[in-house]
Design a protein around this motif. Structure first.
Motif, PDB file in Angstrom:
ATOM      1  N   ARG A   3      33.264 -32.678  34.841  1.00  0.00           N
ATOM      2  CA  ARG A   3      31.997 -32.089  35.287  1.00  0.00           C
ATOM      3  C   ARG A   3      31.028 -33.224  35.588  1.00  0.00           C
ATOM      4  NH1 ARG A   3      31.110 -26.780  33.968  1.00  0.00           N
ATOM      5  NH2 ARG A   3      28.878 -27.153  33.934  1.00  0.00           N
ATOM      6  N   ASP A  23      25.098 -31.216  31.080  1.00  0.00           N
ATOM      7  CA  ASP A  23      25.153 -31.192  32.539  1.00  0.00           C
ATOM      8  C   ASP A  23      24.117 -32.108  33.183  1.00  0.00           C
ATOM      9  OD1 ASP A  23      27.226 -29.318  32.547  1.00  0.00           O
ATOM     10  OD2 ASP A  23      25.822 -27.636  32.495  1.00  0.00           O
ATOM     11  N   HIS A  72      25.953 -27.200  29.061  1.00  0.00           N
ATOM     12  CA  HIS A  72      26.886 -26.138  29.447  1.00  0.00           C
ATOM     13  C   HIS A  72      27.175 -25.247  28.241  1.00  0.00           C
ATOM     14  CE1 HIS A  72      29.987 -24.241  31.820  1.00  0.00           C
ATOM     15  NE2 HIS A  72      30.834 -24.406  30.821  1.00  0.00           N
TER      16      HIS A  72
END
Length: 175
Positions: free
Chosen positions: A24, A100, A114
């Motif tokens: 991510r 994030d 997240h």
């Protein structure tokens, strides 16, 4: 071509129902200067390759190898490249906590997460005060505005998030 191959691989994984191994992305807005100056490597192609490798680093070991490779290829790196490497390290560490984004919004450092349950552990014993206004946001208000200065915020974040390495090591150890 490389982008096309990665896109095709991603689609094939999605069709097969396999998870995406791409980490991510972690968005950072920390008000620090970081780039690869032309004086360090005159070749635009080399600079793009270094940025590509930075984005591809998934572990601290990957970053350390990149640091060695840069020093071997181009000599000692300037402060702006060192800062770029520090930012990459913060991104790697933040991923382990399912963070994030990290954004400075004075007087706070705002973390978008997240998974709040996963991220909370990073803030135990954090300097200053910690508030969680919603399940996706953590506000860290350092004890002094000096903590938000470039020479202070990067070491603060690295120390705060470095527990992720210990967390992952403990998770990976048998029994």
């Amino acid at each position: 071509y490389e982008f096309y191959c990665r896109l095709l691989e991603k689609v094939i994984r999605a069709v097969k129902g396999e998870p995406d191994p791409t980490p991510r992305p972690v968005h950072l807005e920390l008000n620090v200067a970081a780039h690869i100056p032309q004086q360090y490597t005159a070749s635009a192609r080399s600079r793009v390759e270094i940025y590509r490798r930075l984005v591809g680093c998934r572990t601290i070991a990957d970053l350390r190898q990149l640091e060695r490779d840069l020093t071997d290829a181009f000599g000692p790196f300037p402060q702006t490249v060192g800062t770029l490497l520090e930012l990459a390290e913060i991104r790697v560490l933040a991923r382990a906590w399912k963070i994030d984004s990290i954004i400075v919004r004075e007087p706070d450092i705002v973390f978008t997460v997240h998974d709040l349950a996963e991220a909370q552990g990073a803030f135990v014993d954090a300097p200053g005060s910690v508030r969680m206004p919603d399940p996706r946001t953590i506000h860290l208000r350092p004890p002094s505005p000096r903590y938000l200065e470039p020479q202070t915020i990067l070491p603060l974040l690295r120390k705060l998030l470095a527990r992720a390495e210990a967390k992952e090591t403990a998770t990976c150890e048998p029994g």
